[in-house]
Motif scaffolding. Structure first.
Motif, PDB file in Angstrom:
ATOM      1  N   ILE A  44     -76.366  70.780  -5.235  1.00 36.18           N
ATOM      2  CA  ILE A  44     -77.317  71.873  -5.034  1.00 36.18           C
ATOM      3  C   ILE A  44     -77.714  71.992  -3.564  1.00 36.18           C
ATOM      4  O   ILE A  44     -77.748  73.096  -3.003  1.00 36.18           O
ATOM      5  CB  ILE A  44     -78.548  71.688  -5.939  1.00 36.18           C
ATOM      6  N   SER A  45     -77.998  70.856  -2.920  1.00 38.86           N
ATOM      7  CA  SER A  45     -78.339  70.920  -1.489  1.00 38.86           C
ATOM      8  C   SER A  45     -77.142  71.410  -0.690  1.00 38.86           C
ATOM      9  O   SER A  45     -77.300  72.177   0.274  1.00 38.86           O
ATOM     10  CB  SER A  45     -78.797  69.556  -0.980  1.00 38.86           C
ATOM     11  N   GLY A  46     -75.938  70.987  -1.078  1.00 39.26           N
ATOM     12  CA  GLY A  46     -74.740  71.449  -0.388  1.00 39.26           C
ATOM     13  C   GLY A  46     -74.505  72.929  -0.575  1.00 39.26           C
ATOM     14  O   GLY A  46     -74.174  73.647   0.378  1.00 39.26           O
ATOM     15  N   PHE A  47     -74.684  73.415  -1.789  1.00 33.96           N
ATOM     16  CA  PHE A  47     -74.471  74.837  -2.064  1.00 33.96           C
ATOM     17  C   PHE A  47     -75.476  75.698  -1.306  1.00 33.96           C
ATOM     18  O   PHE A  47     -75.110  76.705  -0.695  1.00 33.96           O
ATOM     19  CB  PHE A  47     -74.574  75.103  -3.564  1.00 33.96           C
ATOM     20  N   MET A  48     -76.751  75.309  -1.339  1.00 36.63           N
ATOM     21  CA  MET A  48     -77.768  76.090  -0.648  1.00 36.63           C
ATOM     22  C   MET A  48     -77.564  76.037   0.872  1.00 36.63           C
ATOM     23  O   MET A  48     -77.722  77.044   1.564  1.00 36.63           O
ATOM     24  CB  MET A  48     -79.169  75.599  -1.016  1.00 36.63           C
ATOM     25  N   THR A  49     -77.189  74.871   1.390  1.00 39.19           N
ATOM     26  CA  THR A  49     -76.938  74.753   2.826  1.00 39.19           C
ATOM     27  C   THR A  49     -75.734  75.586   3.241  1.00 39.19           C
ATOM     28  O   THR A  49     -75.760  76.273   4.267  1.00 39.19           O
ATOM     29  CB  THR A  49     -76.727  73.279   3.212  1.00 39.19           C
ATOM     30  N   ALA A  50     -74.671  75.532   2.458  1.00 34.25           N
ATOM     31  CA  ALA A  50     -73.491  76.345   2.764  1.00 34.25           C
ATOM     32  C   ALA A  50     -73.842  77.831   2.753  1.00 34.25           C
ATOM     33  O   ALA A  50     -73.358  78.610   3.580  1.00 34.25           O
ATOM     34  CB  ALA A  50     -72.381  76.049   1.764  1.00 34.25           C
ATOM     35  N   THR A  51     -74.717  78.230   1.822  1.00 36.75           N
ATOM     36  CA  THR A  51     -75.143  79.631   1.744  1.00 36.75           C
ATOM     37  C   THR A  51     -75.831  80.073   3.024  1.00 36.75           C
ATOM     38  O   THR A  51     -75.696  81.231   3.450  1.00 36.75           O
ATOM     39  CB  THR A  51     -76.092  79.821   0.549  1.00 36.75           C
ATOM     40  N   LEU A  52     -76.558  79.157   3.662  1.00 39.38           N
ATOM     41  CA  LEU A  52     -77.288  79.477   4.892  1.00 39.38           C
ATOM     42  C   LEU A  52     -76.444  79.299   6.148  1.00 39.38           C
ATOM     43  O   LEU A  52     -76.946  79.527   7.265  1.00 39.38           O
ATOM     44  CB  LEU A  52     -78.530  78.577   5.008  1.00 39.38           C
ATOM     45  N   SER A  53     -75.201  78.896   5.997  1.00 36.80           N
ATOM     46  CA  SER A  53     -74.388  78.484   7.148  1.00 36.80           C
ATOM     47  C   SER A  53     -73.719  79.645   7.859  1.00 36.80           C
ATOM     48  O   SER A  53     -72.495  79.806   7.827  1.00 36.80           O
ATOM     49  CB  SER A  53     -73.361  77.438   6.703  1.00 36.80           C
ATOM     50  N   GLY A  55     -74.591  81.776  11.785  1.00 32.06           N
ATOM     51  CA  GLY A  55     -75.510  81.865  12.907  1.00 32.06           C
ATOM     52  C   GLY A  55     -75.557  80.562  13.684  1.00 32.06           C
ATOM     53  O   GLY A  55     -74.657  79.727  13.610  1.00 32.06           O
ATOM     54  N   ASN A  56     -76.619  80.380  14.422  1.00 32.54           N
ATOM     55  CA  ASN A  56     -76.819  79.203  15.261  1.00 32.54           C
ATOM     56  C   ASN A  56     -76.890  77.930  14.422  1.00 32.54           C
ATOM     57  O   ASN A  56     -77.640  77.868  13.437  1.00 32.54           O
ATOM     58  CB  ASN A  56     -78.104  79.394  16.066  1.00 32.54           C
ATOM     59  N   ARG A  57     -76.129  76.907  14.810  1.00 28.43           N
ATOM     60  CA  ARG A  57     -76.069  75.679  14.001  1.00 28.43           C
ATOM     61  C   ARG A  57     -77.414  74.965  13.923  1.00 28.43           C
ATOM     62  O   ARG A  57     -77.773  74.426  12.880  1.00 28.43           O
ATOM     63  CB  ARG A  57     -74.986  74.744  14.552  1.00 28.43           C
ATOM     64  N   ARG A  58     -78.157  74.958  15.020  1.00 30.35           N
ATOM     65  CA  ARG A  58     -79.475  74.321  14.992  1.00 30.35           C
ATOM     66  C   ARG A  58     -80.395  75.054  14.017  1.00 30.35           C
ATOM     67  O   ARG A  58     -81.152  74.426  13.260  1.00 30.35           O
ATOM     68  CB  ARG A  58     -80.085  74.312  16.390  1.00 30.35           C
ATOM     69  N   SER A  59     -80.335  76.377  14.027  1.00 25.68           N
ATOM     70  CA  SER A  59     -81.143  77.175  13.102  1.00 25.68           C
ATOM     71  C   SER A  59     -80.737  76.897  11.657  1.00 25.68           C
ATOM     72  O   SER A  59     -81.601  76.794  10.767  1.00 25.68           O
ATOM     73  CB  SER A  59     -80.985  78.659  13.425  1.00 25.68           C
ATOM     74  N   ILE A  60     -79.438  76.774  11.401  1.00 26.26           N
ATOM     75  CA  ILE A  60     -78.957  76.449  10.050  1.00 26.26           C
ATOM     76  C   ILE A  60     -79.555  75.136   9.581  1.00 26.26           C
ATOM     77  O   ILE A  60     -80.102  75.041   8.467  1.00 26.26           O
ATOM     78  CB  ILE A  60     -77.422  76.376  10.025  1.00 26.26           C
ATOM     79  N   LEU A  61     -79.474  74.104  10.417  1.00 24.79           N
ATOM     80  CA  LEU A  61     -79.979  72.785  10.032  1.00 24.79           C
ATOM     81  C   LEU A  61     -81.494  72.815   9.837  1.00 24.79           C
ATOM     82  O   LEU A  61     -82.008  72.237   8.871  1.00 24.79           O
ATOM     83  CB  LEU A  61     -79.597  71.746  11.092  1.00 24.79           C
TER      84      LEU A  61
END
Length: 252
Positions: A44-53, A55-61
């Protein structure tokens, strides 16, 4: 079919080994699911993080970390057990064009998938052809009530999308080479079936190296590049995502 020269082959293998390593994790979105140990939390954390991936990598994290905090750093339990009152703060979440309405839709859709469809692995690995499988997944994901605008956050390769974020998520879940980056949690699909995620960095490098002729980063480009990489490693073609992305982001 493109004929690869030995210099290009050697470069790709060298950079795969260089960037498929633990040091890569800290600056990459894959670092978010690496915070968890339970299968459902990683998924779930991987799926949600991938969904936000995008733009800027720092902003994604930063935004993915903020979302995990809002889910009490227990995404599996939160998805299944959060009350409406506990869900309400997620209505204020945003990352670029992914807003609170989208976030709540995703949370409720994931709950439906885990309660009624046996989870993300079952839904995403039922079809031997991933192009068909991802399209089928989108239909199931849209079973819960949602705004039409939210549908843009789930790609459909049948419509020509490169599906970069979901292909990246599948790489995380499926590949298992023991090098500590990808998880290899899902056993119902073989790494040989995966397709390469293409973004602006990896696509540009692939063209510079003569691996990709198509000028648009769409599903046809994904198929074209994956076919070339399968010449190098039929069993694990997507391992070269590390090489292309590393060359594009860290060495461009």
């Amino acid at each position: 079919m493109v004929k690869l020269n030995q210099e290009t082959i050697d470069l790709l293998n060298e950079k795969y080994l260089q960037y498929n390593a633990p040091f890569f994790i800290g600056t990459d979105p894959v670092s978010i699911p690496h915070r968890f140990t339970r299968k459902e939390d990683i998924e779930i954390s991987g799926f949600m993080t991938a969904t936000l991936s995008w733009g800027n990598r720092r902003s994604i994290l930063n935004d993915a970390n903020r979302l995990m905090q809002m889910m009490d750093y227990a995404p599996g339990d939160f998805i299944l057990g959060a009350s409406e009152a506990e869900l309400k703060p997620l209505g204020s979440f945003y990352h670029r064009t992914f807003n609170g309405d989208d976030c709540l839709f995703f949370i409720r859709s994931l709950k439906n998938i885990y309660l009624n469809h046996k989870g993300l692995e079952a839904v995403l690995t039922t079809e031997p052809d991933l192009k068909t499988g991802i399209s089928a997944f989108k239909k199931i994901f849209q079973e819960t009530e949602h705004l039409t605008r939210s549908e843009k956050h789930i790609a459909d390769p049948q419509n020509g999308s490169s599906a970069k974020r979901i292909l990246m998520f599948l790489r995380w879940m499926v590949r298992n080479d023991g090098r500590g980056v990808d998880f290899g949690l899902w056993k119902n699909i073989n790494p040989a079936q995966l397709f390469i995620p293409i973004d602006v960095h990896s696509g540009s490098i692939a063209r510079d190296l003569g691996l990709l002729k198509r000028t648009t980063n769409d599903w046809k480009a994904v198929e074209e590049l994956t076919a070339i990489l399968r010449q190098l490693d039929p069993e694990d073609p997507v391992k070269y995502d590390f090489a292309l992305f590393g060359l594009g982001v860290f060495e461009r």
